[in-house]
Motif scaffolding. Structure first.
Motif, PDB file in Angstrom:
ATOM      1  N   GLU A  13     -18.069  93.219 -75.272  1.00 42.96           N
ATOM      2  CA  GLU A  13     -18.429  94.038 -76.424  1.00 42.96           C
ATOM      3  C   GLU A  13     -17.515  95.260 -76.534  1.00 42.96           C
ATOM      4  OE1 GLU A  13     -22.454  94.547 -77.841  1.00 42.96           O
ATOM      5  OE2 GLU A  13     -23.130  93.571 -75.995  1.00 42.96           O
ATOM      6  N   LEU A  15     -17.772  98.033 -78.107  1.00 42.55           N
ATOM      7  CA  LEU A  15     -18.391  99.354 -77.967  1.00 42.55           C
ATOM      8  C   LEU A  15     -18.514  99.757 -76.502  1.00 42.55           C
ATOM      9  CD1 LEU A  15     -19.803 101.739 -79.460  1.00 42.55           C
ATOM     10  CD2 LEU A  15     -21.950 100.554 -79.009  1.00 42.55           C
ATOM     11  N   ILE A  16     -18.854  98.776 -75.673  1.00 46.52           N
ATOM     12  CA  ILE A  16     -19.024  99.071 -74.254  1.00 46.52           C
ATOM     13  C   ILE A  16     -17.658  99.408 -73.634  1.00 46.52           C
ATOM     14  CG2 ILE A  16     -20.040  98.250 -72.075  1.00 46.52           C
ATOM     15  CD1 ILE A  16     -22.040  98.338 -74.391  1.00 46.52           C
ATOM     16  N   ARG A  18     -15.189 100.706 -75.185  1.00 46.66           N
ATOM     17  CA  ARG A  18     -14.876 102.059 -75.658  1.00 46.66           C
ATOM     18  C   ARG A  18     -15.618 103.101 -74.845  1.00 46.66           C
ATOM     19  NH1 ARG A  18     -16.028 103.439 -81.773  1.00 46.66           N
ATOM     20  NH2 ARG A  18     -15.785 105.609 -81.103  1.00 46.66           N
ATOM     21  N   TYR A  19     -16.844 102.741 -74.486  1.00 46.60           N
ATOM     22  CA  TYR A  19     -17.689 103.661 -73.728  1.00 46.60           C
ATOM     23  C   TYR A  19     -17.042 103.986 -72.383  1.00 46.60           C
ATOM     24  CZ  TYR A  19     -21.697 105.023 -70.779  1.00 46.60           C
ATOM     25  OH  TYR A  19     -22.535 105.644 -69.905  1.00 46.60           O
ATOM     26  N   GLY A  84     -26.672  92.293 -68.092  1.00 44.29           N
ATOM     27  CA  GLY A  84     -28.009  92.284 -68.712  1.00 44.29           C
ATOM     28  C   GLY A  84     -28.922  91.303 -67.987  1.00 44.29           C
TER      29      GLY A  84
ATOM     30  N   SER B 390     -34.941  89.358 -73.092  1.00 42.01           N
ATOM     31  CA  SER B 390     -34.494  90.258 -72.031  1.00 42.01           C
ATOM     32  C   SER B 390     -33.011  90.598 -72.106  1.00 42.01           C
ATOM     33  CB  SER B 390     -34.867  89.622 -70.688  1.00 42.01           C
ATOM     34  OG  SER B 390     -33.786  89.596 -69.823  1.00 42.01           O
ATOM     35  N   HIS B 391     -32.155  89.580 -72.159  1.00 37.13           N
ATOM     36  CA  HIS B 391     -30.718  89.815 -72.151  1.00 37.13           C
ATOM     37  C   HIS B 391     -30.297  90.625 -73.366  1.00 37.13           C
ATOM     38  CE1 HIS B 391     -26.546  89.291 -71.319  1.00 37.13           C
ATOM     39  NE2 HIS B 391     -26.331  88.644 -72.453  1.00 37.13           N
ATOM     40  N   GLU B 392     -30.804  90.154 -74.507  1.00 32.73           N
ATOM     41  CA  GLU B 392     -30.378  90.814 -75.742  1.00 32.73           C
ATOM     42  C   GLU B 392     -30.862  92.256 -75.789  1.00 32.73           C
ATOM     43  OE1 GLU B 392     -28.036  89.937 -77.722  1.00 32.73           O
ATOM     44  OE2 GLU B 392     -27.915  88.291 -76.269  1.00 32.73           O
ATOM     45  N   ARG B 394     -31.411  94.222 -73.310  1.00 32.88           N
ATOM     46  CA  ARG B 394     -30.632  95.041 -72.387  1.00 32.88           C
ATOM     47  C   ARG B 394     -29.262  95.366 -72.970  1.00 32.88           C
ATOM     48  NH1 ARG B 394     -32.418  91.852 -66.974  1.00 32.88           N
ATOM     49  NH2 ARG B 394     -33.975  93.342 -66.239  1.00 32.88           N
ATOM     50  N   ASN B 395     -28.648  94.348 -73.585  1.00 29.65           N
ATOM     51  CA  ASN B 395     -27.336  94.609 -74.193  1.00 29.65           C
ATOM     52  C   ASN B 395     -27.449  95.602 -75.331  1.00 29.65           C
ATOM     53  OD1 ASN B 395     -25.747  93.167 -72.483  1.00 29.65           O
ATOM     54  ND2 ASN B 395     -25.916  91.247 -73.653  1.00 29.65           N
ATOM     55  N   GLN B 398     -27.953  98.902 -73.984  1.00 26.68           N
ATOM     56  CA  GLN B 398     -26.701  99.410 -73.431  1.00 26.68           C
ATOM     57  C   GLN B 398     -25.816  99.986 -74.549  1.00 26.68           C
ATOM     58  OE1 GLN B 398     -25.425  99.441 -69.933  1.00 26.68           O
ATOM     59  NE2 GLN B 398     -24.480 101.005 -71.200  1.00 26.68           N
ATOM     60  N   ARG B 399     -25.772  99.267 -75.674  1.00 27.07           N
ATOM     61  CA  ARG B 399     -24.966  99.755 -76.803  1.00 27.07           C
ATOM     62  C   ARG B 399     -25.499 101.089 -77.268  1.00 27.07           C
ATOM     63  NH1 ARG B 399     -25.083  94.389 -78.457  1.00 27.07           N
ATOM     64  NH2 ARG B 399     -26.648  94.760 -80.086  1.00 27.07           N
ATOM     65  N   SER B 402     -24.731 103.741 -74.715  1.00 24.20           N
ATOM     66  CA  SER B 402     -23.304 104.093 -74.767  1.00 24.20           C
ATOM     67  C   SER B 402     -23.031 104.989 -75.961  1.00 24.20           C
ATOM     68  CB  SER B 402     -22.458 102.830 -74.873  1.00 24.20           C
ATOM     69  OG  SER B 402     -22.752 101.975 -73.798  1.00 24.20           O
ATOM     70  N   GLY B 403     -23.585 104.568 -77.102  1.00 23.78           N
ATOM     71  CA  GLY B 403     -23.381 105.339 -78.327  1.00 23.78           C
ATOM     72  C   GLY B 403     -23.888 106.759 -78.174  1.00 23.78           C
ATOM     73  N   MET B 406     -21.585 108.817 -75.975  1.00 23.02           N
ATOM     74  CA  MET B 406     -20.326 109.117 -76.647  1.00 23.02           C
ATOM     75  C   MET B 406     -20.546 110.163 -77.730  1.00 23.02           C
ATOM     76  SD  MET B 406     -19.113 105.214 -76.589  1.00 23.02           S
ATOM     77  CE  MET B 406     -17.813 105.189 -77.798  1.00 23.02           C
TER      78      MET B 406
END
Lengths: 198, 601
Positions: A13, A15-16, A18-19, A84, B390-392, B394-395, B398-399, B402-403, B406
């Motif tokens: 991804e 964004l990650i 970039r992070y 994840g 779960s996976h989605e 977490r991702n 995470q986004r 991160s956002g 930043m």
């Protein structure tokens, strides 16, 4: 000790990626490469040496664990996995290589701030241990050779054990060579003489 | 104190009890109704059988009485129409007289039923008389013979025609104006005597001893459930259950001792019919009427028609032969049936009890199994959904994380914007925790057991929590001597204890937590009682403590206890709330009990 590491990261991804590029310099590190899959990551690590790898597991082309295995084959490098997924199979597979940490998403700056130096430290400890193991193995080999040479000397000259060893030490000091080198020379000489014996 | 077995909220057992009560009551109701119906039918059948047998008995006895009288009547006629008497009438000599006396004596001796045999001439003077004398018949000497001209039987018989028989009322013999003692129940039968010219020459009289007849009746009634009674036309007892009330009409001071006076209603019923059966005052009456005069007249029906006022008047003279079963004997008749039915009902009740209990238990077990299945299916569905999510999640988290980070770097130093960002970060954390906890609750529990000392585990979990605790003064105590080494998943049991301790710590500051270890049944079971002295739980909290998503905290998912329950149950144990107990004057807080097999996995 672990400040200012050269790090390669990989995540599918953008964004990650970039992070990491954004945040890691804040922690005093340098991001050398930001790969979108395992293949890219391996290529990046082959082209230039890195101090640490941070990688996602599930990625297209090659997954993070496969990439880690390949990288460590070329050059042992500490790896931090970020995923994840949190299942036993993955953790089991991760245990086999130089993987120093397994972080479950979502992670934040604070997690990285502790995980990176820890991973690097543990890696260096392991490296040191490996060096130490090599050194010990060598000295064990040397000891065997010296014993063998000493035996030959005793047999050829009729000297006692102490006198044989002391004369080898004297030769070593006089020639300014390691005792094991002297032993090797004695053994080499013996095998040459053997060659000409009827 | 803490020791002792905790009182449990055993809801399943109560469910069984309630269902058992309902099923049992219904079954018992039905069987009681059936038993009652059976009993009523049985009583009816028995009563009918009893009435029948009583009827037959009374009829037979009435026939017997009639037959008995007919035998006496035939003896009377043989004597009255015999040649010996005819010879005396033709020629009154001392020989012919003694011949008749001898004949009378012979009959008295052989029959042993006749107290007196007499021949009276047409003036009422005794011509021949034999007294039975209790077995030694005696011909009364001529100078001792009396005139009976004024006696009612002489008067009555004098008016009868040839072949007609006078029968006296059944009474006690009177001699010289006194009731003869011991009393002699007597019936007198008399018939007029005519000579060959048709001239009325006197009468033959037999004093029939009724004792024999009465004894005969009593004997026949001995194996009958009822009392046999013989009543005269005025309702006095000739034969009855109480001897002192018999023959009361003979005594001027006993006139009130009659059946008619004692059972007026029954007497009225006896009077309106010749034969019948009825119940009165709980007793059963069966009766027949014997008309002695009519019986004898019928006997002579083959002879030329007999007229005569006296005989006609006498023909209404009647005895009532009654069999009476008193109320208590009536009840006794049906008592064995009642006892049988009650025994049967008792046995059936026991059986029904067992059946009901079994049914109730299987009903509850079935319901519980159904609920468990539904719960399992629900959990499986949630689990599948959560795994996919779960996976989605977490991702995505995470986004988002991160956002946020930043963004924080780019905000500069506007404090208001940082404040907002902190809010978003908080929400982000909350969301993350929620997801993790729900995931924990939804994923299948697969314990990886190892040897764990639960005492040590509890201690270390408590210490970990204390490191995060900001307020001081919490107290922690481990009690009990039970062996606390168990084969369990360390992480899972640690999580269970952590959940419980966290709840206790959240409920009070400073908090006080006690963990007591006990041995429990079945053997090999370890019981942990985790108690705090906080505010405790209200009724709603008690009921819903283990329900997923139930929480009273402002933070948290309300899954902690639900997860704890799943973890404990995955170890083959159970977790429940115990009744809180107070210690001294302190009100008790929450008391959670965990029962865990030491080796289940």
């Amino acid at each position: 000790m672990s400040a200012g590491l050269k790090i390669a990261v990989a995540d599918d991804e953008a964004l990650i990626r970039r992070y990491f590029v954004d945040i890691l310099p804040d922690l005093g590190h340098q991001v050398l490469a930001a790969a979108a899959d395992g293949r890219q990551l391996v290529e990046a690590c082959t082209s230039m040496p890195v101090d640490l790898v941070i990688t996602d597991i599930r990625m297209p082309e090659m997954d993070g664990i496969e990439a880690a295995v390949e990288i460590c084959l070329q050059c042992p490098t500490p790896i931090i996995l970020v995923s994840g997924y949190h299942d036993e199979d993955l953790i089991q597979r991760a245990g086999q290589t130089h993987i120093m940490a397994y972080l479950v998403k979502p992670i934040e700056k604070a997690d990285l701030a502790t995980a990176i130096p820890l991973a690097r430290q543990r890696f260096e400890q392991i490296q040191q241990l490996e060096v130490e193991t090599g050194r010990l193995r060598q000295s064990l080999e040397d000891r065997k050779l010296i014993e063998k040479a000493k035996g030959l000397l005793m047999k050829g000259t009729g000297l006692g054990e102490e006198e044989a060893f002391r004369s080898m030490q004297t030769i070593s000091n006089n020639k300014n060579q390691k005792l094991v080198e002297i032993a090797r020379q004695i053994l080499a000489a013996e095998s040459t003489i053997d060659h000409f014996r009827p | 104190m803490f020791s002792g077995k905790p009182k449990l909220f055993d809801f399943p057992q109560r469910g069984v009890a309630v269902r058992f009560a309902l099923i049992f009551a219904a079954m018992l109701g039905i069987s009681a109704a059936v038993a009652a119906a059976l009993y009523l039918v049985e009583v009816r059948l028995q009563t009918a059988a009893l009435r029948n047998s009583q009827r037959q008995h009374v009829d037979a006895q009435a026939d017997f009485v009639a037959a008995d009288l007919k035998l006496v009547a035939s003896d009377l006629m043989i004597l009255a129409e015999g040649k010996t008497l005819a010879a005396l009438l033709a020629d009154r000599t001392s020989d012919s007289r003694s011949n008749l006396a001898e004949e009378f004596r012979l009959v008295a001796q052989q029959k042993r039923l006749y107290d007196q045999l007499r021949f009276l001439d047409d003036q009422g003077q005794e011509a021949v008389r034999v007294n039975f004398q209790g077995g030694e018949p005696l011909i009364v000497a001529e100078n001792n013979l009396q005139s009976k001209r004024d006696r009612y039987y002489f008067q009555q018989t004098s008016q009868l025609g040839k072949g007609e028989i006078y029968i006296s009322p059944f009474d006690l013999n009177v001699e010289n104006g006194q009731i003869e003692q011991p009393s002699k129940p007597t019936i007198r039968l008399a018939t007029p005597v005519f000579d060959s010219l048709g001239q009325r020459r006197g009468m033959v009289i037999i004093n029939y001893l009724g004792t024999n007849l009465l004894k005969q009746l009593e004997r026949a009634a001995a194996n009958q459930p009822g009392h046999i009674m013989l009543l005269n036309s005025d309702g006095f007892w000739l034969l009855g259950p109480e001897p002192q009330k018999q023959w009361a009409f003979m005594y001027s001071n006993r006139q009130e001792l009659s059946f008619a006076a004692e059972f007026p209603k029954a007497w009225a019923q006896l009077c309106i019919a010749d034969r019948g059966q009825f119940r009165s005052r709980g007793g059963q009456f069966t009766f027949s009427t014997v008309y002695p005069a009519r019986q004898l007249r019928d006997r002579s029906a083959t002879r030329p028609p007999v007229a005569g006022g006296a005989a006609a008047a006498d023909s209404d003279y009647a005895w009532k032969l009654v069999s009476y079963i008193p109320p208590d004997r009536m009840a006794a008749q049906t008592r064995p049936a009642l006892a049988n039915i009650l025994w049967l009902l008792g046995a059936v009740t026991l059986l029904l009890g067992g059946v009901s209990w079994f049914l109730a238990r299987s009903l509850v077990a079935q319901r519980e199994a159904r609920q468990r299945l539904i719960e399992q299916q629900r959990l499986a569905a949630i689990g599948a959904a959560m795994t996919a999510l779960s996976h989605e999640s977490r991702n995505a988290l995470q986004r988002s994380q991160s956002g946020l980070e930043m963004l924080a770097r780019r905000l500069g130093d506007n404090p208001q914007l940082h404040e907002l960002l902190a809010e978003i970060q908080d929400a982000q954390y909350h969301l993350r925790d929620l997801y993790e906890e729900v995931r924990d609750w939804a994923v299948p529990v697969q314990p990886r057991p190892e040897e764990v000392d639960l005492r040590q585990l509890a201690q270390s979990v408590w210490q970990q929590l204390q490191q995060q605790r900001t307020s001081p003064g919490d107290a922690f105590q481990l009690r009990g001597e039970a062996d606390t080494i168990c084969h369990v998943d360390r992480r899972m049991m640690g999580q269970v204890l952590r959940n419980l301790f966290e709840n206790a710590l959240a409920a009070a500051a400073p908090a006080e937590v006690t963990v007591e270890f006990q041995d429990a049944a079945p053997p090999g079971t370890l019981r942990l009682i985790i108690a705090d002295w906080g505010p405790g739980l209200d009724d709603e909290q008690r009921l819903r403590l283990f329900e997923p998503f139930y929480t009273t905290k402002t933070h948290g998912t309300g899954l902690g206890m639900a997860i704890s329950r799943r973890l404990v149950e995955a170890h083959g144990g159970r977790i429940f709330l115990a009744e809180s107990e107070s210690e001294g004057n302190r009100a008790a807080g929450a008391r959670v009990v965990i029962e865990l097999p030491r080796r289940s996995l």
